[in-house]
Motif scaffolding. Structure first.
Motif, short mmCIF file in Angstrom:
data_model
loop_
_atom_site.label_atom_id
_atom_site.label_comp_id
_atom_site.label_asym_id
_atom_site.label_seq_id
_atom_site.Cartn_x
_atom_site.Cartn_y
_atom_site.Cartn_z
N VAL A 25 0.87 -1.18 0.00
CA VAL A 25 0.00 0.00 0.00
C VAL A 25 0.91 1.23 0.00
CG1 VAL A 25 -1.82 1.23 1.22
CG2 VAL A 25 -1.76 -1.27 1.28
N THR A 26 0.76 2.07 -1.01
CA THR A 26 1.63 3.24 -1.18
C THR A 26 0.81 4.52 -1.10
OG1 THR A 26 3.09 1.95 -2.61
CG2 THR A 26 3.31 4.34 -2.70
N PHE A 27 1.29 5.44 -0.28
CA PHE A 27 0.71 6.78 -0.16
C PHE A 27 1.76 7.75 -0.69
CE2 PHE A 27 -0.87 4.14 3.28
CZ PHE A 27 -2.24 4.34 3.23
N THR A 28 1.39 8.58 -1.65
CA THR A 28 2.33 9.55 -2.21
C THR A 28 1.94 10.94 -1.74
OG1 THR A 28 2.66 8.13 -4.14
CG2 THR A 28 3.33 10.44 -4.34
N ALA A 29 2.88 11.60 -1.09
CA ALA A 29 2.64 12.94 -0.53
C ALA A 29 2.78 13.99 -1.62
CB ALA A 29 3.63 13.23 0.59
N THR A 30 2.09 15.11 -1.44
CA THR A 30 2.27 16.23 -2.36
C THR A 30 3.62 16.90 -2.09
OG1 THR A 30 1.03 17.65 -0.86
CG2 THR A 30 -0.17 16.68 -2.69
N GLY A 31 4.09 16.80 -0.87
CA GLY A 31 5.41 17.29 -0.50
C GLY A 31 6.22 16.13 0.02
N GLY A 70 11.28 10.57 1.31
CA GLY A 70 10.16 11.01 2.14
C GLY A 70 8.87 11.30 1.40
N ALA A 71 8.85 11.03 0.10
CA ALA A 71 7.66 11.33 -0.71
C ALA A 71 6.61 10.22 -0.65
CB ALA A 71 8.06 11.57 -2.16
N ARG A 72 7.02 9.02 -0.27
CA ARG A 72 6.08 7.90 -0.24
C ARG A 72 6.17 7.15 1.08
NH1 ARG A 72 8.09 8.48 -5.00
NH2 ARG A 72 9.85 7.12 -4.62
N ALA A 73 5.00 6.97 1.68
CA ALA A 73 4.88 6.08 2.84
C ALA A 73 4.32 4.78 2.28
CB ALA A 73 3.94 6.68 3.87
N ARG A 74 4.87 3.68 2.77
CA ARG A 74 4.41 2.38 2.27
C ARG A 74 4.14 1.45 3.45
NH1 ARG A 74 8.77 2.88 -2.12
NH2 ARG A 74 7.53 3.46 -3.93
N ASN A 75 3.10 0.68 3.31
CA ASN A 75 2.79 -0.37 4.28
C ASN A 75 2.82 -1.68 3.52
OD1 ASN A 75 2.34 1.61 6.20
ND2 ASN A 75 0.15 1.67 5.84
#
Length: 98
Positions: free
Chosen positions: A6-12, A47-52
């Protein structure tokens, strides 16, 4: 076994300490969850992507977990919608017991 990335991509950029807090707060519900072998909370180098990453015993349980309600909830927590990938695990090494 099936893996789910599961990948979350930040705008910053994601703040590491914020993600550590999220991981600490969300750890409890996953401990002892039927069918879930492991779950990791990760942050990529820039730091642009948080992954689980999840490892489930079977695909049915994995897919059943990721409901619309869960997707909506984690979108609010991370501030970005998740990209969910289901991965066929063809081999697995577990050194945790050694």
């Amino acid at each position: 076994m099936i893996g789910v990335l599961v990948t979350f991509t930040a705008t910053g950029k994601f703040d590491r300490s914020t993600l550590e807090k999220i991981a600490g707060e969300l750890r409890g519900p996953f401990e002892g969850m039927p069918g879930l072998r492991l779950k990791s909370f990760m942050l990529d180098e820039d730091g642009a992507r948080a992954r689980n990453f999840y490892v489930w015993d079977d695909e049915e349980k994995a897919r059943a977990f990721f409901t619309e309600e869960i997707v909506e909830k984690v979108t609010g927590i991370y501030g970005a919608p998740p990209r969910i990938e289901f991965l066929d695990i063809v081999g697995f090494v577990d050194n945790s017991g050694s």
